[in-house]
Scaffold this motif. Structure first.
Motif: not given
Length: 197
Positions: A121-131
């Protein structure tokens, strides 16, 4: 007979002259320009350092999400609530994409491979800023991403092995993953509540 005077007179010109108002104004202007440029450089360095710390916190959240997924997928925190880390809040997403391993000719010549080659599996974690808008936090722009190819059948660490060995469903799922039987490992992990271990 007249003798010349031995005492000499100095010229009426003064050897020192005063500072004019124009010179004082120019000196103050040069000093204020120097101070302004130094303060501007200091503030830009401080802003760059703050942005770098913010991005580093986001990557740390991505790394912890990845480690938590590898240790126990059911222990992931909720995606709908922001994660507070340091002075900031972050949202996250985790995507799993099937990856197929291709063996070379030398490995093919060695005989049949009983393990499923499409279990990776290719695991991709994306983190976003909070507004913050009013009372609610919403997902803003992505600021960190972390990707990793994993073998779901490989052991992670001693803690995950201990919890794995006591769960018959996980053992059954591991056997199915190794031999390529059962449902495919696609989709996204979901769980409400919980925090990092």
């Amino acid at each position: 007979m007249t003798t010349p005077r031995s005492t000499s007179r100095r010229s009426p010109r003064h050897s020192r002259r005063g500072i004019t108002l124009l010179e004082v104004l120019l000196a103050v202007l040069l000093m204020s320009l120097t101070v302004a440029s130094v303060m501007g450089a200091i503030s830009s360095i401080a802003l760059m350092e703050t942005n770098a710390r913010h991005r580093l916190e986001a990557y740390e959240v991505a790394n912890r999400i990845m480690l938590q997924y590898l240790d126990d997928e059911q222990g992931l925190p909720s995606k709908s609530l922001p994660i507070t880390y340091g002075d900031h809040k972050f949202f996250w997403e985790l995507d799993k994409t099937p990856a197929r391993m291709v063996i070379n000719r030398k490995q093919e010549a060695g005989g049949a491979n009983l393990q499923a080659l499409d279990r990776f599996l290719l695991i991709d974690v994306t983190v976003y800023d909070s507004d913050s808008t009013g009372q609610y936090d919403i997902k803003a722009e992505p600021i960190a991403g972390l990707a990793r190819v994993i073998d779901p059948a490989a052991p992670r660490n001693p803690d995950s092995i201990d919890t794995f060995g006591t769960n018959p469903d996980k053992i059954r799922g591991l056997i199915n993953t190794i031999v390529g039987v059962g449902p495919s490992n696609t989709g996204t992990a979901r769980r409400s509540g919980g925090q990092f271990k």
